[in-house]
Design a protein around this motif. Structure first.
Motif, PDB file in Angstrom:
ATOM      1  N   ALA B  22      22.150  -4.020 -29.211  1.00  0.00           N
ATOM      2  CA  ALA B  22      21.930  -5.384 -28.716  1.00  0.00           C
ATOM      3  C   ALA B  22      21.732  -6.343 -29.888  1.00  0.00           C
ATOM      4  O   ALA B  22      22.320  -7.429 -29.937  1.00  0.00           O
ATOM      5  CB  ALA B  22      20.715  -5.405 -27.777  1.00  0.00           C
ATOM      6  N   LYS B 279      25.938  -5.439 -22.127  1.00  0.00           N
ATOM      7  CA  LYS B 279      24.510  -5.209 -21.884  1.00  0.00           C
ATOM      8  C   LYS B 279      24.253  -4.706 -20.476  1.00  0.00           C
ATOM      9  O   LYS B 279      23.374  -3.865 -20.246  1.00  0.00           O
ATOM     10  CB  LYS B 279      23.722  -6.502 -22.152  1.00  0.00           C
ATOM     11  N   TRP B 284      20.690  -3.043 -20.227  1.00  0.00           N
ATOM     12  CA  TRP B 284      19.802  -3.764 -21.148  1.00  0.00           C
ATOM     13  C   TRP B 284      19.616  -5.163 -20.587  1.00  0.00           C
ATOM     14  O   TRP B 284      20.516  -5.993 -20.629  1.00  0.00           O
ATOM     15  CB  TRP B 284      20.448  -3.811 -22.538  1.00  0.00           C
TER      16      TRP B 284
END
Lengths: 672, 672
Positions: B22, B279, B284
């Motif tokens: 990330a 993501k 995430w």
């Protein structure tokens, strides 16, 4: 086999090989310098190669369809000189052999392609021969695809030593050749287990066979002193698919009683006594430089072995149309396409009108569209930076085992191997090679780039991302000293064009060189078209010219190249605004400017006015122009880099390092 | 394994690795430049390495006995920045991550050792990391042999990509490491099958495992996204004998729905939409640059995993005698041996008296005898030119697997690998490395020599055979542009000593550098002792000095370096004989002369007299001194080389190229 046994088993071969060995020992001894051990170790392999396999005609060393023979282990130069003399080469006389390594001799310490027609490539810096040979083999494949097997059908043979194979460039060459499946490439490894420092095991224990196999090569082996074993291996090598390594187990200084199989035989004369004892062991009863007539005659028969084949080839060639003959001859001799100049002029005219703001790397891609169409002999590529170097013009197909007509090569992440391969393609003939990487990585390719210059090979290096102007990638990628490096190298044209027009002019000059490589240093960042008024003349060919004249009394001359010409022009605006008459000189190629007559140079850089140069690089090459050839010409200063760059957006870096129009104007005012 | 499966099977690992991914995506996106694909592909391997294997303490990045971690694929810099931030490195804050690639940030485009303590070596030019790591592993072996396992017992881990392994330098590194059986070296190959141009198969089909095995490496493999598979491979790697390659099969840009497994993920931001979808796939749910506290805490625990071990090490260290502690600290910090200056002075005194005529390469060997005795931290070698470079001083033992106390390394025919290994040894600490080759072959080593300068590594390059004075080996071996190249390179001291005394002084300066590499350009041919009057001061430290003063009115100043100082002195004799007062300036180091204050420089080169410089090399670096910093100082000319050399005995070459006392005298008279 023991020497005694070999002599008896193969008496004819033994005499032929002994002649090579004797000449090598004698010449090194007389020169009192040189490398006898390698020719002595590889004489048997070379004899079998020349006698039974190599396609050549000693009387026509430049015949287009000859096999190429590359002595990558160039220190063993007496091997090739002995072979050439024995085969009846017209340049390598016995006097030349006796003058080995002396002033003015064609038989230089290392074989030089510019001295002897039969030397395909200069060697000596280790590994270069192997990598250059890969380029030759590529050129052969490409030409065969274009012209057919009747005109182009030959092999490239290489003799390489342990040193060649330890150099990193060899891995790049092996990988490229393996991927390209070059069946016409055969490397004969002089596996003598000796380097200058001693046994190979002091520094390496690589299983070379396995290493070559890992890259898709076929490997054969032979006893490098047994002609039958050698012949079998070479015969198999010719039939194999893909590139071949022949592991020739040899003994350095073969036969020398105290120095063979030792580094003592590598790089020094053996000494009179050792030579005399060695000749005894050989059964060679002749004096120094003495070759019995019947042995010489036998070698000369070998030397003309290819004459018939050459005659047949010439008959086939004569059947081509006159136009095709002329075109084949043109590309083999490196002649310039007649279409080029007009095509470049047309391009310049269009772009002067369109006046685009483009990076010079992009401009280069645009020009390449024109160049590649006008010149069918180009073979281009990049060391895995195609989308950054912009070396692949529209419609180019990939050269690979499935498409030998492709004209674009993915060289891989192999800058050094690429540069050497470019040398090989051009030396082979029929191809004009260009290749790209980041300008900073000339560092990786230097060894081969220097050879382009020394060998008079007109390669074109497309070096993009030419300054801190590349921005965020930071100092590892930002050239600072590389313009100085290229400009310091003899016989190299270093171009740093300022806009699309100068880029086209630089390409035109590069493509018309007969014996000089060109480096094009190209920007990553966009640059405006500064030459929006079309002129058919190639102004870049003068090296430097006035791009903006002073208004009023000329008080200052600004000089710049590439992306900094725009900055110089802006500085001129500032200075003219303050009534300081300022000329701006664009200097895309210092080497060409230096070649102009004094009148022209004085016209562009008259004494009197103060001078400031601006270039996002070190000052070193500019002093000459700032200060005048003999000094005392002008007060002068410089705006540029005196340290490594940094990682940040390009505009910020120019500010950070003070390379701005304002800084240039200030320097001028401080000198007035 | 599919991502979904991996997430479920290893939820804790997945979160840790996702944090890296990330951050990499976010930082590259914000910078709008950089390489997200590699950190995303190697996040799993790096997580397992840092969590379970790497010996480190994020709070003490310079702890002597840490494992070294080298990101050879330096473009993936966000991998190391993310790891450092997450582990609690004190320099890499979240703000630094957000300022990735911006002006002044420590998080430069490529990792720079001079910006971050935890970056062991600058990387970016491909292959350098692997070759530098070999030097680190050598240094570790050497120090372990000297100081024992209680003080020195760590590994060097490398992450290398396909690009690193395609570069020729990698072969030199692999060969050297294999021969040296470096069990403390583990290379993790990011085998993602993608280069910038596309699939690896576009340019290479090398079986890398087989290639490493061919040089004696042990190879393990793992699924580079499965933490169990990775952990098993790394565990085995630590136990193996000799160097290890771990083939980590990965997917570049792992998880990115449209760009993974493609060059599209390599060198550009993914774009907001792709990031958001990625993501999602990761599960995430956090905003840009947002790392949930519990994940950060877990990473910080990893970051201090080595604290206890470090504490134990410090206890062991504290048990050493004060003298041993001081010595260990001195060598690890690159401090200068107290014995050096006196030893050099003693040597200078003796040699000034003896006044031998010796080549400066021989002089260097003599000095090395003194240096190596005074400085137990030296590790020297040559790229297979020991007997030519004269780098092995009396009594030196060979460093190899059987004798880790040896201080001399047979680097093999691997100039580039040698230079990079020297960088690694010095960066590791505890070692001052020097290495020799022919000066011309700086071309082969340039990539690593530039990094010495950029990284502030005080390596000493012993470059012999420094001009046409080497004679018969010819132009491939005769440097012409190489002095210009070294002098153009920032932060590099280029020495060209004129005799045994200047050679000793140059070595002294080189050995006391803290952050600057030195190049010693040394003659093959014998040179007389010019400084036969002993002076304790190091005159070379000023860069240039008056070696012979004008008698009568000073009309001319001659400048020279190295072997041409003798020629300048002879020219002075001629000129003084004609009542032309002539000063001779010896300039062994231009860079040091440039650092002197203006007074000193004016004292040595006062305006008025005409100036002629003589050096058997290109003129480029001399213009500055000939013409004066700001021009107008003097009329000037140059005697040197403007082309490549030739093959002949040295004396004849000096005549041929007109580098003679007579020619210098004529030039002076033409200017008067």
């Amino acid at each position: 086999m023991e020497i005694e046994e070999l002599r008896k088993a193969h008496p004819e071969h033994w005499k032929l090989a002994s002649a090579i060995r004797a000449l090598a020992m004698d010449a090194v001894q007389k020169a009192n310098s040189g490398h006898p051990g390698m020719p002595m170790g590889m004489a048997d392999v070379a004899t079998v190669l020349f006698k039974n396999h190599l396609k050549f005609d000693a009387k026509a060393p430049k015949w287009a369809d000859r096999d190429r023979f590359v002595l990558s282990a160039g220190h063993g130069s007496m091997l090739i000189y002995a072979l050439l003399y024995l085969c009846g080469d017209e340049q390598v006389t016995l006097d030349q052999i006796k003058n080995f390594r002396q002033s003015g001799a064609l038989t230089a310490g290392h074989p030089e392609n510019f001295l002897l027609d039969a030397v395909e490539t200069t060697t000596g810096p280790l590994g270069q021969g192997v990598a250059t040979a890969v380029g030759m083999a590529i050129a052969e494949e490409a030409l065969r695809a274009q012209w057919g097997k009747k005109l182009v059908d030959h092999r490239t043979w290489v003799i390489a030593g342990d040193g060649c194979l330890m150099e990193g460039i060899s891995q790049e060459a092996i990988g490229l050749a393996g991927m390209q499946e070059l069946s016409n490439l055969i490397v004969l490894w002089d596996n003598n287990d000796i380097t200058i420092d001693g046994r190979v095991s002091l520094s390496d224990k690589t299983d070379q066979r396995k290493r070559f196999e890992a890259s898709g090569w076929t490997v054969f082996a032979c006893d490098g002193h047994d002609p039958v074993s050698i012949d079998e291996a070479l015969t198999k090598a010719k039939k194999a698919k893909g590139p071949v390594l022949v592991d020739c187990k040899t003994i350095i200084g073969f036969g020398a009683p105290t120095k063979s199989d030792s580094y003592a035989a590598h790089g020094s004369p053996l000494g009179d006594e050792e030579i005399s004892r060695t000749k005894e062991i050989y059964g060679w009863e002749h004096g120094p430089f003495e070759i019995p007539a019947e042995i010489k005659a036998e070698w000369e028969t070998i030397g003309t072995r290819g004459a018939e084949e050459r005659g047949a080839w010439e008959e086939r060639f004569a059947k081509l149309s006159a136009g095709k003959q002329a075109e084949f001859t043109r590309i083999m001799e490196g002649g310039v396409s007649k279409k080029l100049t007009n095509a470049i002029r047309k391009f310049k005219k269009e772009e002067a009108e369109a006046a685009p703001k483009v990076a010079t790397r992009k401009a280069s891609e645009m020009v390449l569209g024109v160049v590649n169409e006008a010149c069918p002999e180009t073979l281009g590529g990049s060391a895995d930076l195609t989308g950054s170097n912009l070396t692949k013009s529209k419609g180019m197909e990939i050269f690979n085992p499935d498409n030998r007509k492709g004209r674009y090569i993915h060289f891989g992440i192999r800058e050094h191997g690429m540069a050497a391969a470019m040398n090989g393609m051009i030396l082979h003939g029929g191809v004009r090679a260009y290749g790209g990487t980041f300008f900073c990585f000339t560092d990786y390719a230097r060894g081969a780039m220097r050879l382009s210059a020394l060998m008079k090979v007109p390669a074109v290096y497309v070096m993009t991302h030419d300054s801190i102007g590349l921005g965020e990638d930071g100092p590892t990628h930002q050239p600072v000293e590389h313009l100085a490096i290229c400009r310091a190298t003899p016989n190299t044209l270093t171009f740093r064009p300022a806009d699309v027009i100068e880029t086209a002019e630089a390409w035109e000059i590069a493509m018309t060189q007969e014996g000089t490589p060109s480096v094009l240093a190209l920007s990553r960042q966009g640059l405006p078209t500064l030459r929006s008024e079309y002129k058919p003349q190639n102004l870049t060919a003068k090296g430097a010219y006035v791009i903006a004249e002073a208004e009023g009394k000329r008080q200052a001359i600004l000089m710049a190249s590439g992306s900094e010409v725009e900055i110089a022009l802006k500085a001129r605006d500032i200075l003219q605004g303050q009534a300081i008459g300022t000329r701006v000189v664009s200097m895309p190629c210092m080497e060409l400017f230096a070649q102009q007559d004094e009148n022209y140079r004085k016209k562009i850089l008259p004494p009197g006015a103060v001078r400031v140069a601006v270039e996002a690089a070190v000052r070193q090459p500019w002093d000459r122009w700032l200060l005048g050839e003999r000094g005392r010409e002008a007060k002068a200063d410089f705006v540029g880099m005196d340290r490594f760059g940094a990682s940040a957006p390009a505009g910020e870096l120019y500010e950070k390092f003070g390379i701005t129009a304002e800084a240039v104007a200030e320097k001028v005012k401080a000198l007035l």
